[in-house]
Design a protein around this motif. Sequence first.
Motif, PDB file in Angstrom:
ATOM      1  N   ILE A   9     -19.866   1.718 -26.451  1.00 44.60           N
ATOM      2  CA  ILE A   9     -20.072   0.595 -27.351  1.00 44.60           C
ATOM      3  C   ILE A   9     -21.561   0.421 -27.612  1.00 44.60           C
ATOM      4  CG2 ILE A   9     -19.767  -1.912 -27.611  1.00 44.60           C
ATOM      5  CD1 ILE A   9     -17.156  -0.226 -27.727  1.00 44.60           C
ATOM      6  N   LEU A  10     -22.371   0.769 -26.619  1.00 51.95           N
ATOM      7  CA  LEU A  10     -23.814   0.560 -26.689  1.00 51.95           C
ATOM      8  C   LEU A  10     -24.518   1.683 -25.952  1.00 51.95           C
ATOM      9  CD1 LEU A  10     -25.962  -1.685 -27.439  1.00 51.95           C
ATOM     10  CD2 LEU A  10     -25.562  -2.598 -25.172  1.00 51.95           C
ATOM     11  N   ARG A  11     -25.625   2.155 -26.531  1.00 53.72           N
ATOM     12  CA  ARG A  11     -26.503   3.119 -25.849  1.00 53.72           C
ATOM     13  C   ARG A  11     -27.917   2.585 -25.928  1.00 53.72           C
ATOM     14  NH1 ARG A  11     -24.223   8.979 -27.336  1.00 53.72           N
ATOM     15  NH2 ARG A  11     -22.781   9.042 -25.593  1.00 53.72           N
ATOM     16  N   VAL A  12     -28.620   2.637 -24.790  1.00 54.66           N
ATOM     17  CA  VAL A  12     -29.972   2.078 -24.751  1.00 54.66           C
ATOM     18  C   VAL A  12     -30.782   2.764 -23.650  1.00 54.66           C
ATOM     19  CG1 VAL A  12     -29.312   0.194 -23.211  1.00 54.66           C
ATOM     20  CG2 VAL A  12     -31.252  -0.108 -24.731  1.00 54.66           C
ATOM     21  N   VAL A  72     -22.917   2.206 -22.342  1.00 51.15           N
ATOM     22  CA  VAL A  72     -22.058   1.119 -21.874  1.00 51.15           C
ATOM     23  C   VAL A  72     -20.710   1.249 -22.574  1.00 51.15           C
ATOM     24  CG1 VAL A  72     -21.821  -1.363 -21.553  1.00 51.15           C
ATOM     25  CG2 VAL A  72     -24.111  -0.341 -21.627  1.00 51.15           C
ATOM     26  N   TYR A  73     -19.677   1.446 -21.780  1.00 48.43           N
ATOM     27  CA  TYR A  73     -18.312   1.576 -22.266  1.00 48.43           C
ATOM     28  C   TYR A  73     -17.578   0.272 -21.978  1.00 48.43           C
ATOM     29  CZ  TYR A  73     -19.464   6.529 -22.262  1.00 48.43           C
ATOM     30  OH  TYR A  73     -20.058   7.740 -22.487  1.00 48.43           O
ATOM     31  N   ALA A  74     -16.758  -0.176 -22.917  1.00 47.31           N
ATOM     32  CA  ALA A  74     -16.027  -1.428 -22.700  1.00 47.31           C
ATOM     33  C   ALA A  74     -14.732  -1.392 -23.487  1.00 47.31           C
ATOM     34  CB  ALA A  74     -16.875  -2.619 -23.142  1.00 47.31           C
ATOM     35  N   GLU A  75     -13.705  -2.028 -22.913  1.00 44.94           N
ATOM     36  CA  GLU A  75     -12.432  -2.162 -23.607  1.00 44.94           C
ATOM     37  C   GLU A  75     -11.702  -3.387 -23.076  1.00 44.94           C
ATOM     38  OE1 GLU A  75     -10.354   1.497 -22.913  1.00 44.94           O
ATOM     39  OE2 GLU A  75      -9.510   0.804 -21.035  1.00 44.94           O
ATOM     40  N   VAL A  76     -10.770  -3.867 -23.888  1.00 45.06           N
ATOM     41  CA  VAL A  76      -9.975  -5.033 -23.513  1.00 45.06           C
ATOM     42  C   VAL A  76      -9.053  -4.643 -22.364  1.00 45.06           C
ATOM     43  CG1 VAL A  76      -8.252  -6.705 -24.295  1.00 45.06           C
ATOM     44  CG2 VAL A  76     -10.085  -5.965 -25.847  1.00 45.06           C
ATOM     45  N   ASP A  77      -9.085  -5.421 -21.299  1.00 48.80           N
ATOM     46  CA  ASP A  77      -8.235  -5.187 -20.142  1.00 48.80           C
ATOM     47  C   ASP A  77      -6.959  -6.011 -20.236  1.00 48.80           C
ATOM     48  OD1 ASP A  77      -8.055  -3.978 -17.361  1.00 48.80           O
ATOM     49  OD2 ASP A  77      -7.828  -6.112 -16.880  1.00 48.80           O
ATOM     50  N   ARG A  78      -7.111  -7.305 -20.609  1.00 48.90           N
ATOM     51  CA  ARG A  78      -5.940  -8.175 -20.787  1.00 48.90           C
ATOM     52  C   ARG A  78      -6.319  -9.320 -21.717  1.00 48.90           C
ATOM     53  NH1 ARG A  78      -7.902  -9.267 -15.609  1.00 48.90           N
ATOM     54  NH2 ARG A  78      -8.487 -11.445 -15.312  1.00 48.90           N
TER      55      ARG A  78
END
Length: 127
Positions: A9-12, A72-78
Amino acid sequence: MTELQPDPILRVVPGPSDINANGHIFGGWVLSQMDIAAGIVASRRAKGPVATVAIERMEFLSPIHLRDLISVYAEVDRVGRTSMAIRIEVIASRNGGEEQVNVTNGLFTFVAIDEEARPRPIDQPPV
């Protein structure tokens, strides 16, 4: 390396001002990057504004170095009625991308908000 979505989602890249007295990156800087990425995912799912309401879990697994490229990896868990949990993983690329290190992960909770910053149902767009 990550169990989440294949694209970050983001690279920095952290800068010299992000270093603590030990020569590693401040934990607060990493937390901020995680919150930004998770907020992007939460806002997309809520189809509108969101606010961070809790950090259910966060673990520092390995330090981040000055020259690391952070993904940074992110996803909806619930998803609940007005809130959702976002699972996050941070991977550092080192040595020109030859080494991938899982540096931290966490679970952040966001609430969908309306224009008055009050919780709103997630499946309804803001008014």
